[in-house]
Scaffold this motif. Structure first.
Motif, PDB file in Angstrom:
ATOM      1  N   GLY A   9       0.820  -1.206   0.000  1.00 48.24           N
ATOM      2  CA  GLY A   9       0.000   0.000   0.000  1.00 48.24           C
ATOM      3  C   GLY A   9       0.851   1.251   0.000  1.00 48.24           C
ATOM      4  O   GLY A   9       2.061   1.206   0.206  1.00 48.24           O
ATOM      5  N   LEU A  20      -0.518  -4.704  -4.756  1.00 44.53           N
ATOM      6  CA  LEU A  20      -0.602  -5.206  -3.388  1.00 44.53           C
ATOM      7  C   LEU A  20      -0.243  -6.683  -3.371  1.00 44.53           C
ATOM      8  O   LEU A  20      -0.536  -7.404  -4.324  1.00 44.53           O
ATOM      9  CB  LEU A  20      -2.003  -5.010  -2.832  1.00 44.53           C
ATOM     10  N   ARG A  38     -12.034  -4.112   0.261  1.00 40.31           N
ATOM     11  CA  ARG A  38     -11.584  -2.787   0.667  1.00 40.31           C
ATOM     12  C   ARG A  38     -12.678  -2.084   1.458  1.00 40.31           C
ATOM     13  O   ARG A  38     -13.872  -2.379   1.298  1.00 40.31           O
ATOM     14  CB  ARG A  38     -11.172  -1.935  -0.537  1.00 40.31           C
ATOM     15  N   THR A 113      -3.964  -2.950   4.410  1.00 38.98           N
ATOM     16  CA  THR A 113      -2.928  -2.019   3.967  1.00 38.98           C
ATOM     17  C   THR A 113      -3.621  -0.812   3.324  1.00 38.98           C
ATOM     18  O   THR A 113      -4.559  -0.979   2.544  1.00 38.98           O
ATOM     19  CB  THR A 113      -1.935  -2.694   3.002  1.00 38.98           C
ATOM     20  N   VAL A 115      -4.338   2.271   0.970  1.00 39.72           N
ATOM     21  CA  VAL A 115      -4.070   2.814  -0.365  1.00 39.72           C
ATOM     22  C   VAL A 115      -4.737   4.172  -0.447  1.00 39.72           C
ATOM     23  O   VAL A 115      -5.939   4.291  -0.198  1.00 39.72           O
ATOM     24  CB  VAL A 115      -4.622   1.889  -1.471  1.00 39.72           C
TER      25      VAL A 115
END
Length: 119
Positions: A9, A20, A38, A113, A115
């Motif tokens: 990320g 990723l 997500r 992670t 983004v």
């Protein structure tokens, strides 16, 4: 208990690409379906992409044509290649995997992670 660790990320500009990675704590060959989800602030977690144990991918409508999911047994890694990123792709991305404990299906999740796509 299988553990998943995401990486890759970061902060990118709109239109750029990012990949990723998700690495399980045991052989990826022993895992069933794997997924990327997500969650952005104030929204429900959504399915981004899924890949079956035999490598067949499916994608959410918002990422179709821009994201590619893959799994590599040699590297023991599942990846999500993201291209043409948009501000709306900003979210915490989670890796998920299904496996069996005997006959009991279990789904496990990574820690996520971040983004961030700036416009």
């Amino acid at each position: 208990q299988v553990q998943l660790v995401e990486s890759g990320g970061g902060l990118v500009q709109a239109g750029e690409s990012l990949t990723l990675s998700c690495r399980p704590s045991r052989s990826i060959r022993t895992l069933d379906d794997m997924e990327w989800h997500r969650q952005s602030t104030g929204k429900q977690r959504e399915l981004v992409a899924r890949i079956t144990s035999d490598g067949s991918p499916t994608y959410g409508d918002t990422v179709k044509g821009r994201f590619t999911i893959s799994r590599d047994s040699a590297k023991n890694t599942m990846s999500l290649q993201m291209t043409s990123l948009e501000a709306g792709d900003t979210a915490v991305y989670y890796c998920s995997a299904k496996y069996f404990s005997g006959l009991r299906p279990i789904r496990t999740w990574g820690q996520g992670t971040q983004v961030t796509v700036s416009s």
